[in-house]
Design a protein around this motif. Structure first.
Motif, mmCIF file in Angstrom:
data_model
loop_
_atom_site.group_PDB
_atom_site.id
_atom_site.type_symbol
_atom_site.label_atom_id
_atom_site.label_comp_id
_atom_site.label_asym_id
_atom_site.label_seq_id
_atom_site.Cartn_x
_atom_site.Cartn_y
_atom_site.Cartn_z
ATOM 1 N N VAL A 241 -11.102 -7.577 -50.686
ATOM 2 C CA VAL A 241 -10.200 -6.557 -51.214
ATOM 3 C C VAL A 241 -10.212 -5.356 -50.269
ATOM 4 C CG1 VAL A 241 -9.722 -5.004 -53.149
ATOM 5 C CG2 VAL A 241 -10.621 -7.310 -53.580
ATOM 6 N N TYR B 245 -5.132 0.058 -58.322
ATOM 7 C CA TYR B 245 -5.050 -1.091 -57.413
ATOM 8 C C TYR B 245 -3.597 -1.422 -57.128
ATOM 9 C CZ TYR B 245 -9.971 -2.548 -57.642
ATOM 10 O OH TYR B 245 -11.331 -2.611 -57.519
ATOM 11 N N LEU C 207 -1.626 -4.813 -56.185
ATOM 12 C CA LEU C 207 -1.762 -6.268 -56.071
ATOM 13 C C LEU C 207 -0.467 -6.840 -55.510
ATOM 14 C CD1 LEU C 207 -3.390 -7.049 -59.563
ATOM 15 C CD2 LEU C 207 -4.534 -6.437 -57.412
ATOM 16 N N PRO D 144 -10.400 -7.974 -59.050
ATOM 17 C CA PRO D 144 -8.948 -8.161 -59.191
ATOM 18 C C PRO D 144 -8.498 -9.610 -59.001
ATOM 19 C CG PRO D 144 -9.480 -6.893 -57.207
ATOM 20 C CD PRO D 144 -10.739 -6.993 -58.000
ATOM 21 N N LYS D 145 -9.381 -10.453 -58.458
ATOM 22 C CA LYS D 145 -8.977 -11.853 -58.263
ATOM 23 C C LYS D 145 -8.628 -12.527 -59.595
ATOM 24 C CE LYS D 145 -13.569 -13.947 -58.488
ATOM 25 N NZ LYS D 145 -14.710 -14.447 -57.740
ATOM 26 N N GLU E 275 -5.076 -13.150 -60.357
ATOM 27 C CA GLU E 275 -4.499 -14.370 -59.790
ATOM 28 C C GLU E 275 -4.909 -15.579 -60.623
ATOM 29 O OE1 GLU E 275 -5.485 -15.084 -55.702
ATOM 30 O OE2 GLU E 275 -4.117 -16.786 -55.537
ATOM 31 N N ALA F 276 -5.242 -7.935 -52.646
ATOM 32 C CA ALA F 276 -5.557 -6.783 -53.498
ATOM 33 C C ALA F 276 -6.011 -5.606 -52.657
ATOM 34 C CB ALA F 276 -6.645 -7.166 -54.501
ATOM 35 N N THR F 277 -5.563 -4.434 -53.055
ATOM 36 C CA THR F 277 -5.927 -3.196 -52.367
ATOM 37 C C THR F 277 -6.286 -2.156 -53.410
ATOM 38 O OG1 THR F 277 -4.304 -3.668 -50.656
ATOM 39 C CG2 THR F 277 -5.078 -1.428 -50.793
ATOM 40 N N ARG F 278 -7.428 -1.500 -53.212
ATOM 41 C CA ARG F 278 -7.748 -0.378 -54.107
ATOM 42 C C ARG F 278 -7.257 0.888 -53.429
ATOM 43 N NH1 ARG F 278 -13.522 -0.424 -56.557
ATOM 44 N NH2 ARG F 278 -14.277 0.327 -54.549
#
Lengths: 215, 608
Positions: A59, A110, A112, A182-183, A186, A201-203
């Motif tokens: 991430v 996040y 996504l 966050p996975k 998905e 995913a990016t925070r």
């Protein structure tokens, strides 16, 4: 209160580094940069750095926080000195004396990105899916598998079409109580017609309990 | 990085192995580069990144204008599977470009059990395995300690580089640059490169065999020399040394700065290949070591520095060096580690100075249990010396002792094997009497199976059979005191090592067959599959016993007959005869034994 706080980014190839790798890499980078970190006392002294809510491997993060204690020549120069000593993908943004302890972080924003190789569904369908009351996912940990309700882990989920078969969602995750990887956004889709080929995913940043940017 | 790679990286173990981007990794502008070199390490990232030689040659080649040298490691089988499925060919870490588009692909050969990984990496790169089937560039070459008998790999590589690479690699890469500029064929390039001393082109030597499998003749063609002599660097103080290295961002096996003290070894242990192939002895000055150590510690930010050589305590100015290094290391909280210490000239006072905080543990390698056998292998360590060192250590609070031995050494009897248990018992008793550590002393005995190696006095010897090794392991198990942790190496791995260490080029067929049958990462227990290997020998029709278990005649033409490490075969024969008389040869410092390696140096005197 920690002495100083560093905002940094963990992007690109660096997103594959584990939390321990990042800690170790920063410890060395401070030394290379000529900023001597303070060490703990005791038999096995270790440098005084800590990272708030370490990112899961894979991430990206744009507003990561690292608290440290050091004899800084000038706080303003810390990012520049560190950036000359950091590997690709780790980037120091700014350093400052913090006003709040990292334990006061309440939420995390996040981004996504759901990638669909054969065309994306309408973003509303994803939004509807993640608006359900119950979204069971199987959480895997060292202790074994437990079923959780993913819906308890986030406050909001806003999706939009990002073109090229991608849907981008902004999600405000609960960072304090039971943060999830966050996975699971998905894997929640795995058995549905909304299953993407890949989700990145990016925070983006941390927020306090009033949804203001956390400093 | 594109999402194609991200999609597979999230499913593999330790993805940071495959991304590059480390601090110190060299990125060049493609427009300013005319020669691309892939430096391949046929093992996983954590192992390869711990290798000093790789860091040196990486820096060296990148110091050449127009040359971009990148790193490439063997992907772990989970990553390999994903790459094959996604159609991603083997790529170099710096650029992410497929290595089949490069001008040279070079491998470092550290141990025999990595050979199948070389074949696997060539295949994963999308290159033909066999050198004769690859036209044009990239050329594939290999160096490192196994290249002194690289015959089993001869069908797959275009050429070997023999000896120390600091000067030779520059010459070789220049020749590749010139060949590309001139647009010549690979054959013409090989003719040119074969003129560089130390370069060995196996296809320029015809090997014929007797009907029983022994080599009948090795005939040079295309005007190449009858013997290829390895290269050395004469002056280690003037030699290229990278003061900037790649610093891994993820955990590797040896996560520390390493600086060499000297090359070669004064000791001449008769089983030891390193002790022969790195001759003659040449040292770096104390000033050079300190300068390089400081530069590397500052560049890397590492917490540990290790001084490397075949026998650290034989470095003359070791005390002075440690004082100078500690002055620098202590305020930085950097640990100094001294591996490869001998029990007989070990300075305890030095060890205490170096290990102020952590009393880690002591490790010694007596190699044999009885004095007679230690004399036969010329490991001139006496039990009194070992006991004296251990006593001081135990009294000083050390709480672990590791002892390394070998079984199956030439002239060994059951009595010698059992003497290992006797020695261990006496050290245990000593520990009980003298230890001050509250936990007592934990003693570990590790036993390896002897593998006869080329270019050593034991190169003609038969290896013990696997059954014999197992019998000896069990014999010793019955007598080893229970309080001692006793480990042993798997004899089947040592058997295969022995086959390939002294193998000829016919074994290339076995390597290929074994690889086709799925062998890879043979140095890793979880992947080593002995039955598959035996099946490959059977399919090809070669008998592994012929290579491992057969004693060679001293007049036999050995597969590495045309390779010289500078040590006179007559000296090796004299040393072998002395072993059978259990006679020691004094170390090089006490007196020259005329091995011949000093001929490399001006005036024929080495720095013993």
């Amino acid at each position: 209160m920690p002495k100083y706080r560093l905002v940094f980014q963990k992007t690109g190839s660096a997103k594959w580094l584990s939390h321990l790798d990042v800690m170790h890499t920063f410890a060395r980078a401070f030394l290379r940069a000529g900023i001597p970190l303070k060490h703990s006392e005791g038999f096995n002294p270790h440098p005084k750095i800590s990272i708030a809510h370490p990112l899961p491997v894979g991430v990206e993060g744009y507003g990561e926080l690292l608290d440290f204690e050091a004899d800084c020549p000038s706080l303003e120069r810390v990012p520049e000195l560190l950036n000359a000593a950091l590997p690709v993908g780790l980037r120091a943004i700014r350093a400052y004396p913090p006003q709040a302890a990292a334990s006061e972080i309440a939420l995390a924003l996040y981004r996504l990105t759901f990638e669909y190789d054969n065309g994306a569904p309408a973003p509303e369908r994803l939004a509807d899916f993640f608006a359900q009351e119950t979204i069971p996912v199987v959480k895997r940990s060292k202790k074994g598998e437990t079923e959780i309700n993913l819906r308890d882990a986030y406050l909001s989920f806003v999706a939009r079409d990002a073109g090229e078969g991608r849907i981008e969602a902004e999600v405000v995750l609960d960072a304090a109580r039971a943060p999830v990887n966050p996975k699971y956004f998905e894997s929640a889709l795995a058995e549905t017609s909304l299953k993407p080929n890949y989700m990145a995913a990016t925070r983006e940043k941390f927020l306090d309990s009033t949804e203001k940017d956390f400093e | 990085m594109d999402s194609r790679l991200d999609r597979i990286l999230r499913r593999v173990e330790k993805p940071a192995r495959y991304t590059g981007g480390e601090y110190g990794a060299i990125i060049k502008n493609r427009a300013e580069v005319d020669t691309r070199v892939a430096f391949c390490f046929p093992d996983v990232y954590e192992v390869g990144m711990s290798n000093l030689g790789m860091q040196i040659l990486y820096g060296l080649k990148n110091s050449m204008p127009g040359v971009w040298c990148e790193r490439c490691f063997a992907p772990w089988p989970d990553m390999e599977r994903e790459m094959r499925q996604a159609g991603i060919p083997l790529y170099a870490l710096e650029s992410g470009d497929p290595i089949r588009e490069f001008d040279a692909v070079c491998f470092t050969l550290q141990y025999e059990m990595s050979y199948t990984n070389i074949l696997n990496m060539l295949d994963l790169a999308g290159l033909e395995l066999r050198a004769e089937r690859r036209e044009g560039f990239p050329v594939v070459f290999a160096g490192g300690s196994c290249a002194y008998n690289g015959e089993p790999l001869a069908p797959f590589v275009d050429f070997f580089v023999l000896g120390e690479g600091e000067e030779m690699n520059v010459e070789v890469v220049r020749e590749i640059q010139r060949a590309k500029r001139d647009g010549i064929s690979k054959q013409d390039f090989l003719r040119r490169v074969s003129a560089i001393p130390g370069v060995y082109v196996p296809s320029f030597y015809d090997v014929e065999y007797h009907t029983d499998g022994r080599v009948a003749s090795i005939t040079p063609k295309n005007g190449v020399p009858e013997k290829v002599v390895k290269r050395i660097v004469k002056d280690l103080d003037q030699m290229y040394f990278p003061e900037k290295t790649v610093v891994p961002s993820t955990e590797v096996i040896h996560d520390r700065v390493t600086v060499e003290l000297f090359r070669g070894c004064i000791r001449g242990c008769r089983f030891c290949q390193a002790g022969q192939i790195y001759r003659p002895v040449r040292s770096k000055s104390c000033e050079t070591v300190v300068k390089q150590a400081k530069a590397l510690l500052e560049h890397t930010g590492c917490e540990e520095i290790s001084l490397s050589s075949l026998s650290t305590s034989d470095y003359r100015p070791l005390g002075q060096l440690c004082d100078l290094l500690l002055e620098f290391c202590e305020p930085r909280r950097t640990n100094l580690s001294l591996p490869s210490l001998r029990a007989d000239n070990f300075s305890f006072e030095l060890m205490e100075r170096v290990q102020k905080v952590r009393k880690s543990g002591l490790t010694f390698a007596p190699e044999a249990g009885s004095q007679r056998l230690r004399d036969a292998i010329n490991k001139n360590v006496r039990e009194e010396d070992l006991a004296r060192t251990c006593r001081i250590a135990f009294e000083g609070g050390y709480s672990t002792l590791k002892l390394y031995f070998m079984i199956g050494l030439p002239t060994e009897t059951d009595e010698d094997v059992l003497a290992i248990a006797g020695l261990a018992y006496r050290m245990m008793k000593l520990a009980k009497e003298t230890a001050t550590s509250k936990r007592g002393v934990r003693i570990t005995v590790s036993v390896a199976c002897f593998v006869p190696k080329p270019h050593t006095p034991f190169q003609w010897e038969a290896q013990n059979s696997m059954e014999e090794f197992k019998r000896k392991i069990d014999l010793l198990k019955g007598k080893m005191p229970r309080a001692i942790a006793y480990n042993w190496h798997d004899p089947s791995t040592s058997y295969l090592e022995a086959v390939f260490a002294r193998g000829d080029r016919r074994l290339g067929d076995v390597l290929e067959q074994a690889w086709r049958d799925g062998c890879k990462f043979d140095g890793w227990n979880e992947y080593f599959d002995f039955e598959k290997w035996m099946g490959a020998f059977k399919k090809v029709g070669l008998d592994p016993d012929f290579y491992a278990l057969r004693e060679r005649g001293e007049d036999e033409i050995l597969p590495w007959n045309h390779i010289s490490v500078g040590v006179d075969p007559e000296y090796l024969k004299r040393e072998r005869a002395a072993a059978y008389r259990s006679e020691i040869t004094p170390d090089c410092r006490a007196g020259c034994s005329g091995c011949g390696a000093s001929d490399f140096l001006e005036g024929g005197v080495c720095d013993a």
